[in-house]
Design an enzyme around this catalytic site. Sequence first.
Site, PDB file in Angstrom:
ATOM      1  N   ASP A 182      13.794  -1.286   1.944  1.00 18.76           N
ATOM      2  CA  ASP A 182      12.940  -1.273   3.151  1.00 18.76           C
ATOM      3  C   ASP A 182      13.800  -1.096   4.400  1.00 18.76           C
ATOM      4  O   ASP A 182      13.614  -1.798   5.393  1.00 18.76           O
ATOM      5  CB  ASP A 182      12.105  -2.553   3.213  1.00 18.76           C
ATOM      6  CG  ASP A 182      10.947  -2.454   4.203  1.00 18.76           C
ATOM      7  OD1 ASP A 182      10.651  -1.342   4.695  1.00 18.76           O
ATOM      8  OD2 ASP A 182      10.340  -3.498   4.493  1.00 18.76           O
ATOM      9  N   PHE A 209       6.716 -12.963   5.708  1.00 22.09           N
ATOM     10  CA  PHE A 209       6.608 -14.191   4.923  1.00 22.09           C
ATOM     11  C   PHE A 209       6.094 -15.382   5.722  1.00 22.09           C
ATOM     12  O   PHE A 209       5.622 -16.354   5.163  1.00 22.09           O
ATOM     13  CB  PHE A 209       7.967 -14.576   4.333  1.00 22.09           C
ATOM     14  CG  PHE A 209       8.475 -13.581   3.345  1.00 22.09           C
ATOM     15  CD1 PHE A 209       7.782 -13.341   2.165  1.00 22.09           C
ATOM     16  CD2 PHE A 209       9.645 -12.875   3.569  1.00 22.09           C
ATOM     17  CE1 PHE A 209       8.246 -12.423   1.236  1.00 22.09           C
ATOM     18  CE2 PHE A 209      10.116 -11.950   2.645  1.00 22.09           C
ATOM     19  CZ  PHE A 209       9.411 -11.723   1.476  1.00 22.09           C
ATOM     20  N   GLY A 210       6.254 -15.349   7.034  1.00 23.71           N
ATOM     21  CA  GLY A 210       5.847 -16.496   7.844  1.00 23.71           C
ATOM     22  C   GLY A 210       6.605 -16.514   9.151  1.00 23.71           C
ATOM     23  O   GLY A 210       7.188 -15.512   9.553  1.00 23.71           O
ATOM     24  N   LEU A 211       6.608 -17.686   9.810  1.00 26.57           N
ATOM     25  CA  LEU A 211       7.229 -17.799  11.133  1.00 26.57           C
ATOM     26  C   LEU A 211       8.750 -17.855  11.050  1.00 26.57           C
ATOM     27  O   LEU A 211       9.308 -18.288  10.050  1.00 26.57           O
ATOM     28  CB  LEU A 211       6.712 -19.053  11.841  1.00 26.57           C
ATOM     29  CG  LEU A 211       5.218 -19.037  12.187  1.00 26.57           C
ATOM     30  CD1 LEU A 211       4.813 -20.354  12.845  1.00 26.57           C
ATOM     31  CD2 LEU A 211       4.884 -17.858  13.095  1.00 26.57           C
ATOM     32  N   LYS A 248      13.749 -18.863   8.566  1.00 26.54           N
ATOM     33  CA  LYS A 248      12.485 -18.234   8.173  1.00 26.54           C
ATOM     34  C   LYS A 248      11.737 -19.195   7.289  1.00 26.54           C
ATOM     35  O   LYS A 248      12.281 -19.688   6.299  1.00 26.54           O
ATOM     36  CB  LYS A 248      12.738 -16.947   7.391  1.00 26.54           C
ATOM     37  CG  LYS A 248      13.202 -15.808   8.233  1.00 26.54           C
ATOM     38  CD  LYS A 248      13.084 -14.513   7.448  1.00 26.54           C
ATOM     39  CE  LYS A 248      13.744 -13.398   8.224  1.00 26.54           C
ATOM     40  NZ  LYS A 248      13.581 -12.106   7.553  1.00 26.54           N
ATOM     41  N   ASP A 298      16.911  -8.407   5.799  1.00 21.59           N
ATOM     42  CA  ASP A 298      15.788  -8.280   4.851  1.00 21.59           C
ATOM     43  C   ASP A 298      16.080  -7.432   3.628  1.00 21.59           C
ATOM     44  O   ASP A 298      15.171  -6.841   3.055  1.00 21.59           O
ATOM     45  CB  ASP A 298      14.545  -7.698   5.562  1.00 21.59           C
ATOM     46  CG  ASP A 298      13.910  -8.704   6.519  1.00 21.59           C
ATOM     47  OD1 ASP A 298      14.015  -9.906   6.238  1.00 21.59           O
ATOM     48  OD2 ASP A 298      13.335  -8.275   7.520  1.00 21.59           O
ATOM     49  N   ARG A 316      13.112  -1.653  12.284  1.00 17.16           N
ATOM     50  CA  ARG A 316      12.479  -2.987  12.410  1.00 17.16           C
ATOM     51  C   ARG A 316      13.166  -4.031  11.544  1.00 17.16           C
ATOM     52  O   ARG A 316      13.006  -5.233  11.769  1.00 17.16           O
ATOM     53  CB  ARG A 316      10.978  -2.920  12.075  1.00 17.16           C
ATOM     54  CG  ARG A 316      10.702  -2.555  10.649  1.00 17.16           C
ATOM     55  CD  ARG A 316       9.241  -2.548  10.238  1.00 17.16           C
ATOM     56  NE  ARG A 316       9.182  -2.081   8.857  1.00 17.16           N
ATOM     57  CZ  ARG A 316       9.277  -0.804   8.489  1.00 17.16           C
ATOM     58  NH1 ARG A 316       9.357   0.139   9.392  1.00 17.16           N
ATOM     59  NH2 ARG A 316       9.283  -0.469   7.213  1.00 17.16           N
ATOM     60  N   ASN A 317      13.906  -3.603  10.527  1.00 14.53           N
ATOM     61  CA  ASN A 317      14.632  -4.538   9.668  1.00 14.53           C
ATOM     62  C   ASN A 317      16.123  -4.610   9.995  1.00 14.53           C
ATOM     63  O   ASN A 317      16.921  -5.058   9.180  1.00 14.53           O
ATOM     64  CB  ASN A 317      14.418  -4.200   8.197  1.00 14.53           C
ATOM     65  CG  ASN A 317      13.022  -4.589   7.741  1.00 14.53           C
ATOM     66  OD1 ASN A 317      12.456  -5.569   8.246  1.00 14.53           O
ATOM     67  ND2 ASN A 317      12.455  -3.838   6.814  1.00 14.53           N
ATOM     68  N   GLY A 354       9.712 -15.508  16.319  1.00 18.68           N
ATOM     69  CA  GLY A 354       8.984 -14.356  15.803  1.00 18.68           C
ATOM     70  C   GLY A 354       8.176 -14.710  14.585  1.00 18.68           C
ATOM     71  O   GLY A 354       8.225 -15.850  14.096  1.00 18.68           O
ATOM     72  N   SER A 355       7.436 -13.718  14.107  1.00 23.29           N
ATOM     73  CA  SER A 355       6.742 -13.946  12.850  1.00 23.29           C
ATOM     74  C   SER A 355       6.864 -12.694  12.004  1.00 23.29           C
ATOM     75  O   SER A 355       6.859 -11.577  12.519  1.00 23.29           O
ATOM     76  CB  SER A 355       5.283 -14.333  13.088  1.00 23.29           C
ATOM     77  OG  SER A 355       4.509 -13.189  13.270  1.00 23.29           O
ATOM     78  N   GLY A 356       7.032 -12.893  10.720  1.00 24.91           N
ATOM     79  CA  GLY A 356       7.289 -11.768   9.821  1.00 24.91           C
ATOM     80  C   GLY A 356       6.358 -11.779   8.635  1.00 24.91           C
ATOM     81  O   GLY A 356       5.371 -12.507   8.595  1.00 24.91           O
TER      82      GLY A 356
HETATM   83  P1  ADP Z   1       9.484  -8.898   8.895  1.00 28.33           P
HETATM   84  O1  ADP Z   1       9.273  -9.786   7.714  1.00 28.33           O
HETATM   85  O2  ADP Z   1       8.225  -8.351   9.469  1.00 28.33           O
HETATM   86  O3  ADP Z   1      10.563  -7.881   8.684  1.00 28.33           O
HETATM   87  P2  ADP Z   1      11.150 -10.888   9.976  1.00 28.33           P
HETATM   88  O4  ADP Z   1      10.619 -12.055   9.240  1.00 28.33           O
HETATM   89  O5  ADP Z   1      12.414 -10.293   9.499  1.00 28.33           O
HETATM   90  O6  ADP Z   1      10.024  -9.799  10.069  1.00 28.33           O
HETATM   91  O7  ADP Z   1      11.370 -11.268  11.481  1.00 28.33           O
HETATM   92  C1  ADP Z   1      10.336 -11.389  12.439  1.00 28.33           C
HETATM   93  C2  ADP Z   1      10.975 -11.512  13.816  1.00 28.33           C
HETATM   94  O8  ADP Z   1      11.770 -12.701  13.897  1.00 28.33           O
HETATM   95  C3  ADP Z   1      11.953 -10.386  14.138  1.00 28.33           C
HETATM   96  O9  ADP Z   1      11.299  -9.291  14.728  1.00 28.33           O
HETATM   97  C4  ADP Z   1      12.936 -11.035  15.095  1.00 28.33           C
HETATM   98  O10 ADP Z   1      12.425 -11.015  16.414  1.00 28.33           O
HETATM   99  C5  ADP Z   1      12.968 -12.475  14.596  1.00 28.33           C
HETATM  100  N1  ADP Z   1      14.134 -12.690  13.710  1.00 28.33           N
HETATM  101  C6  ADP Z   1      14.176 -12.522  12.377  1.00 28.33           C
HETATM  102  N2  ADP Z   1      15.385 -12.802  11.873  1.00 28.33           N
HETATM  103  C7  ADP Z   1      16.160 -13.151  12.921  1.00 28.33           C
HETATM  104  C8  ADP Z   1      17.544 -13.536  13.078  1.00 28.33           C
HETATM  105  N3  ADP Z   1      18.362 -13.610  12.011  1.00 28.33           N
HETATM  106  N4  ADP Z   1      17.988 -13.807  14.315  1.00 28.33           N
HETATM  107  C9  ADP Z   1      17.163 -13.712  15.375  1.00 28.33           C
HETATM  108  N5  ADP Z   1      15.871 -13.369  15.315  1.00 28.33           N
HETATM  109  C10 ADP Z   1      15.361 -13.086  14.111  1.00 28.33           C
END
Ligand code: ADP
Length: 266
Positions: free
Chosen positions: A130, A23-25, A39, A148, A134-135, A19-21
């Site tokens: 937050d 802060f980054g991938l 992350k 998060d 989604r979190n 995924g990508s969030g």
């Molecule tokens: P954001 O910063 O937009 O809240 P995140 O960086 O938390 O997004 O995560 C982006 C995506 O990465 C999530 O939607 C999820 O699919 C995946 N992800 C994040 N953390 C985890 C984790 N601990 N285990 C599995 N997948 C994760």
Amino acid sequence: SSEKWELDLEELVLGEEVGSGQFGLVWQGYWRDLKVAVKTVRDCAMSEEDFKEEAQIMMKLSHSKLVQLYGICTQRSPIYLVFEFMENGCLTDFLRGRKGTLSQEMLLGMCLDVSEAMAYLESSNFIHRDLAARNCLVSEDYVVKVSDFGMTRFVLDDQYTSSHGSKFPVKWSAPEVIRYCRFSSKSDVWSFGVFMWEVYSEGRLPYENRTNGEVVEALTAGMRLLKPRLSPQTVYQLMEWCWKEKPEDRPSFALLLHELACLSET
Ligand code: ADP
């Protein structure tokens, strides 16, 4: 000292991107034998010095309903944050993907899981800032955990951090947060009400057809989200309690946890 939480890069194996969030991938990977989510933090996405200090506190927070931060790798750029891996991904996607198949017991269970995590944060005097579906992430055995926590403070994008910015989570924010940036456990409680609404709406976007500006106006006029079709009246009463104008009129998470636990026993 910060070294204590520093993981050795040599012990970390990165797998595929998941995924990508903000802060980054995010990558799936292994730290030793443990499946982890890694992350990566893009340059300039985070105030790193502040974060390294705060990470000490975040790593001491440990609860079965919080996504555990195992450690950080800061020797090289980009820095890595290493978390417990959650097999079933983000709760919003999970709810949308299983529309029509989730039992009342599961929906209430999700609210109960998150209220446990939040009661723990409240008792640790830690404000999430937050909270939203989604979190939250879903584990292999369908436990919902909060992720998060506290991270928005380190985001440098002011579209996200200013209450007037285009990425600010207005639809989850208490009135005093929108007006004065006054965060507290009680503003987390407001967000928790919206979170419960998301759960019982199977992942729909709150105030779907309204802009952020229209939402602020509607809330000021005393309007609130309507009862989702799947929500029992008893659960909706808890949501409405979370959305009291004055922070002191809202319940604590300790009380919400108690109320939800009582509902799940009947
Ligand atoms: P954001 O910063 O937009 O809240 P995140 O960086 O938390 O997004 O995560 C982006 C995506 O990465 C999530 O939607 C999820 O699919 C995946 N992800 C994040 N953390 C985890 C984790 N601990 N285990 C599995 N997948 C994760």
